[in-house]
Design a protein around this motif. Structure first.
Motif, PDB file in Angstrom:
ATOM      1  N   ILE A  26       0.837  -1.197   0.000  1.00 31.17           N
ATOM      2  CA  ILE A  26       0.000   0.000   0.000  1.00 31.17           C
ATOM      3  C   ILE A  26       0.877   1.253   0.000  1.00 31.17           C
ATOM      4  O   ILE A  26       2.111   1.180   0.080  1.00 31.17           O
ATOM      5  CB  ILE A  26      -0.935   0.021   1.228  1.00 31.17           C
ATOM      6  N   GLU A  27       0.229   2.417  -0.056  1.00 27.16           N
ATOM      7  CA  GLU A  27       0.939   3.690   0.120  1.00 27.16           C
ATOM      8  C   GLU A  27       1.066   3.925   1.622  1.00 27.16           C
ATOM      9  O   GLU A  27       0.062   4.172   2.304  1.00 27.16           O
ATOM     10  CB  GLU A  27       0.152   4.825  -0.530  1.00 27.16           C
ATOM     11  N   ASN A  29       1.345   5.259   5.349  1.00 25.75           N
ATOM     12  CA  ASN A  29       0.860   6.462   6.019  1.00 25.75           C
ATOM     13  C   ASN A  29       1.683   6.672   7.287  1.00 25.75           C
ATOM     14  O   ASN A  29       1.479   5.997   8.293  1.00 25.75           O
ATOM     15  CB  ASN A  29      -0.634   6.321   6.351  1.00 25.75           C
ATOM     16  N   ASP A  30       2.609   7.613   7.239  1.00 28.87           N
ATOM     17  CA  ASP A  30       3.516   7.845   8.369  1.00 28.87           C
ATOM     18  C   ASP A  30       2.775   8.376   9.597  1.00 28.87           C
ATOM     19  O   ASP A  30       3.146   8.064  10.730  1.00 28.87           O
ATOM     20  CB  ASP A  30       4.621   8.821   7.976  1.00 28.87           C
ATOM     21  N   HIS A  31       1.752   9.181   9.374  1.00 28.20           N
ATOM     22  CA  HIS A  31       1.034   9.742  10.531  1.00 28.20           C
ATOM     23  C   HIS A  31       0.266   8.652  11.276  1.00 28.20           C
ATOM     24  O   HIS A  31       0.206   8.668  12.516  1.00 28.20           O
ATOM     25  CB  HIS A  31       0.074  10.831  10.071  1.00 28.20           C
ATOM     26  N   ALA A  32      -0.301   7.706  10.552  1.00 29.64           N
ATOM     27  CA  ALA A  32      -0.987   6.587  11.209  1.00 29.64           C
ATOM     28  C   ALA A  32       0.002   5.771  12.035  1.00 29.64           C
ATOM     29  O   ALA A  32      -0.311   5.334  13.149  1.00 29.64           O
ATOM     30  CB  ALA A  32      -1.672   5.708  10.171  1.00 29.64           C
ATOM     31  N   ILE A  33       1.206   5.560  11.486  1.00 29.22           N
ATOM     32  CA  ILE A  33       2.246   4.843  12.230  1.00 29.22           C
ATOM     33  C   ILE A  33       2.598   5.598  13.511  1.00 29.22           C
ATOM     34  O   ILE A  33       2.715   5.014  14.594  1.00 29.22           O
ATOM     35  CB  ILE A  33       3.505   4.656  11.361  1.00 29.22           C
ATOM     36  N   TYR A  34       2.754   6.916  13.385  1.00 27.90           N
ATOM     37  CA  TYR A  34       3.089   7.742  14.557  1.00 27.90           C
ATOM     38  C   TYR A  34       2.024   7.625  15.644  1.00 27.90           C
ATOM     39  O   TYR A  34       2.335   7.422  16.824  1.00 27.90           O
ATOM     40  CB  TYR A  34       3.250   9.203  14.124  1.00 27.90           C
ATOM     41  N   LEU A  35       0.760   7.719  15.244  1.00 30.11           N
ATOM     42  CA  LEU A  35      -0.324   7.649  16.223  1.00 30.11           C
ATOM     43  C   LEU A  35      -0.386   6.289  16.901  1.00 30.11           C
ATOM     44  O   LEU A  35      -0.581   6.194  18.123  1.00 30.11           O
ATOM     45  CB  LEU A  35      -1.664   7.949  15.535  1.00 30.11           C
ATOM     46  N   ASP A  36      -0.206   5.219  16.126  1.00 31.09           N
ATOM     47  CA  ASP A  36      -0.302   3.879  16.699  1.00 31.09           C
ATOM     48  C   ASP A  36       0.864   3.596  17.647  1.00 31.09           C
ATOM     49  O   ASP A  36       0.670   3.049  18.737  1.00 31.09           O
ATOM     50  CB  ASP A  36      -0.342   2.834  15.581  1.00 31.09           C
ATOM     51  N   VAL A  37       2.072   3.973  17.249  1.00 33.34           N
ATOM     52  CA  VAL A  37       3.237   3.760  18.120  1.00 33.34           C
ATOM     53  C   VAL A  37       3.088   4.587  19.399  1.00 33.34           C
ATOM     54  O   VAL A  37       3.376   4.113  20.499  1.00 33.34           O
ATOM     55  CB  VAL A  37       4.538   4.125  17.385  1.00 33.34           C
ATOM     56  N   ARG A  38       2.615   5.820  19.253  1.00 33.06           N
ATOM     57  CA  ARG A  38       2.397   6.667  20.432  1.00 33.06           C
ATOM     58  C   ARG A  38       1.366   6.049  21.362  1.00 33.06           C
ATOM     59  O   ARG A  38       1.520   6.072  22.595  1.00 33.06           O
ATOM     60  CB  ARG A  38       1.949   8.049  19.967  1.00 33.06           C
ATOM     61  N   LYS A 106      -5.366   1.862  13.280  1.00 37.17           N
ATOM     62  CA  LYS A 106      -4.431   0.811  13.694  1.00 37.17           C
ATOM     63  C   LYS A 106      -4.112  -0.125  12.533  1.00 37.17           C
ATOM     64  O   LYS A 106      -2.951  -0.490  12.319  1.00 37.17           O
ATOM     65  CB  LYS A 106      -5.027   0.002  14.853  1.00 37.17           C
ATOM     66  N   ARG A 107      -5.126  -0.508  11.791  1.00 38.41           N
ATOM     67  CA  ARG A 107      -4.908  -1.396  10.652  1.00 38.41           C
ATOM     68  C   ARG A 107      -4.037  -0.724   9.600  1.00 38.41           C
ATOM     69  O   ARG A 107      -3.125  -1.336   9.038  1.00 38.41           O
ATOM     70  CB  ARG A 107      -6.245  -1.800  10.045  1.00 38.41           C
ATOM     71  N   LEU A 108      -4.309   0.550   9.327  1.00 35.63           N
ATOM     72  CA  LEU A 108      -3.521   1.289   8.343  1.00 35.63           C
ATOM     73  C   LEU A 108      -2.063   1.386   8.786  1.00 35.63           C
ATOM     74  O   LEU A 108      -1.150   1.256   7.964  1.00 35.63           O
ATOM     75  CB  LEU A 108      -4.111   2.687   8.149  1.00 35.63           C
ATOM     76  N   ALA A 109      -1.847   1.583  10.079  1.00 34.30           N
ATOM     77  CA  ALA A 109      -0.478   1.680  10.601  1.00 34.30           C
ATOM     78  C   ALA A 109       0.267   0.359  10.433  1.00 34.30           C
ATOM     79  O   ALA A 109       1.426   0.333  10.012  1.00 34.30           O
ATOM     80  CB  ALA A 109      -0.520   2.079  12.078  1.00 34.30           C
ATOM     81  N   ARG A 110      -0.394  -0.752  10.729  1.00 34.13           N
ATOM     82  CA  ARG A 110       0.262  -2.055  10.602  1.00 34.13           C
ATOM     83  C   ARG A 110       0.526  -2.411   9.136  1.00 34.13           C
ATOM     84  O   ARG A 110       1.593  -2.935   8.799  1.00 34.13           O
ATOM     85  CB  ARG A 110      -0.589  -3.140  11.271  1.00 34.13           C
ATOM     86  N   LYS A 111      -0.418  -2.091   8.277  1.00 28.84           N
ATOM     87  CA  LYS A 111      -0.198  -2.334   6.849  1.00 28.84           C
ATOM     88  C   LYS A 111       0.940  -1.464   6.325  1.00 28.84           C
ATOM     89  O   LYS A 111       1.739  -1.918   5.491  1.00 28.84           O
ATOM     90  CB  LYS A 111      -1.491  -2.068   6.072  1.00 28.84           C
ATOM     91  N   SER A 112       1.038  -0.246   6.821  1.00 31.99           N
ATOM     92  CA  SER A 112       2.137   0.642   6.415  1.00 31.99           C
ATOM     93  C   SER A 112       3.474   0.088   6.884  1.00 31.99           C
ATOM     94  O   SER A 112       4.474   0.135   6.157  1.00 31.99           O
ATOM     95  CB  SER A 112       1.916   2.046   6.992  1.00 31.99           C
ATOM     96  N   ALA A 113       3.510  -0.451   8.106  1.00 29.88           N
ATOM     97  CA  ALA A 113       4.751  -1.033   8.627  1.00 29.88           C
ATOM     98  C   ALA A 113       5.160  -2.259   7.818  1.00 29.88           C
ATOM     99  O   ALA A 113       6.344  -2.433   7.485  1.00 29.88           O
ATOM    100  CB  ALA A 113       4.574  -1.404  10.103  1.00 29.88           C
ATOM    101  N   PHE A 114       4.191  -3.121   7.492  1.00 24.42           N
ATOM    102  CA  PHE A 114       4.479  -4.290   6.651  1.00 24.42           C
ATOM    103  C   PHE A 114       4.992  -3.850   5.277  1.00 24.42           C
ATOM    104  O   PHE A 114       5.926  -4.450   4.723  1.00 24.42           O
ATOM    105  CB  PHE A 114       3.226  -5.151   6.474  1.00 24.42           C
ATOM    106  N   THR A 184       2.288  -2.481  15.525  1.00 26.63           N
ATOM    107  CA  THR A 184       3.144  -1.627  14.694  1.00 26.63           C
ATOM    108  C   THR A 184       4.508  -1.402  15.324  1.00 26.63           C
ATOM    109  O   THR A 184       5.533  -1.408  14.634  1.00 26.63           O
ATOM    110  CB  THR A 184       2.449  -0.271  14.471  1.00 26.63           C
ATOM    111  N   TYR A 185       4.548  -1.217  16.645  1.00 26.88           N
ATOM    112  CA  TYR A 185       5.816  -0.925  17.319  1.00 26.88           C
ATOM    113  C   TYR A 185       6.805  -2.083  17.164  1.00 26.88           C
ATOM    114  O   TYR A 185       7.976  -1.874  16.829  1.00 26.88           O
ATOM    115  CB  TYR A 185       5.553  -0.650  18.802  1.00 26.88           C
ATOM    116  N   ASP A 186       6.346  -3.310  17.393  1.00 34.24           N
ATOM    117  CA  ASP A 186       7.233  -4.471  17.261  1.00 34.24           C
ATOM    118  C   ASP A 186       7.668  -4.678  15.812  1.00 34.24           C
ATOM    119  O   ASP A 186       8.802  -5.107  15.553  1.00 34.24           O
ATOM    120  CB  ASP A 186       6.531  -5.732  17.784  1.00 34.24           C
TER     121      ASP A 186
END
Length: 209
Positions: A26-27, A29-38, A106-114, A184-186
């Motif tokens: 996917i494209e 999303n850095d902001h979703a990653i930031y929110l989920d890790v936070r 949360k799902r968007l953040a994990r997909k972005s990390a993958f 996402t953090y792990d």
């Protein structure tokens, strides 16, 4: 993305798998990653810090001197925050730092990390395996066979495998999680993702439905 399937002995299994684009392509999303890790790190905080304010400090509430005529500033009791041994002004209190994050974020953040791991070629697919007995030596041997002994790894299992979990828990820089507990953090902390072949379907199902 097409990846070859590896055996835990380090050899190729002779087949490959295609990682679904809806999770691994996917494209990001850095902001979703930031929110989920936070959110994850905030949830790990104990929040048990506390200091004594003037109401909790022991001492007399008697006014220590008269209001006027002393030539100095007015003063109340000895528990005043202005005096040594007095209470603290606006000190920390026990609190819960966790906050709610929408499931879609949360799902968007994990997909972005993958996706980031796939783009940087930090994903390896392993043929399904298990150990007969829980031994640290078995897991160390697997990492050595795959040339990941000096890397921080995360192994994702389709479900809980007690022997693999017990074999890995004493090894530094390695972590084993089943699909339900991946976050996402792990994912970002690991330098190399080891995904069991049978877990790919569960990952896609969990993040797309």
């Amino acid at each position: 993305m097409n990846l070859s399937v590896l055996k835990y002995t380090g050899e190729e299994a002779g087949r490959s798998v295609v990682l679904p684009e809806e999770v691994f392509g996917i494209e990001p999303n850095d902001h979703a990653i930031y929110l989920d890790v936070r959110s994850i790190l905030a949830g790990k905080r104990q929040g048990t810090h506390q200091s004594k304010e003037r109401g909790a400090v022991s001492g007399s509430r008697r006014k220590i001197k008269r209001q006027k005529g002393t030539g100095t500033a007015r003063a109340g009791d000895t528990k005043s925050p202005l005096f040594r041994g007095g209470g603290r002004i606006f000190g920390p209190r026990p609190r819960d730092y966790s906050f709610k994050l929408n499931r879609k974020v949360k799902r968007l953040a994990r997909k972005s990390a993958f996706t980031y791991k796939a783009k940087t070629s930090h994903i390896s697919i392993l043929e399904s395996f298990s150990f007969e007995t829980p031994k640290t030596k078995n897991y160390l041997g697997m990492l050595q066979n795959l040339s990941f002994l000096d890397k921080k790894t995360l192994l994702i299992l389709p479900s809980v495998d007690k022997n693999i979990l017990l074999s890995s828990r004493n090894i530094k820089q390695t972590k084993v999680l089943c699909v339900d507990h991946v976050n996402t953090y792990d994912l970002l902390q690991a330098k190399q993702l080891l995904i069991m072949e049978s877990a790919i379907g569960s990952i896609v199902e969990k993040l797309t439905q």
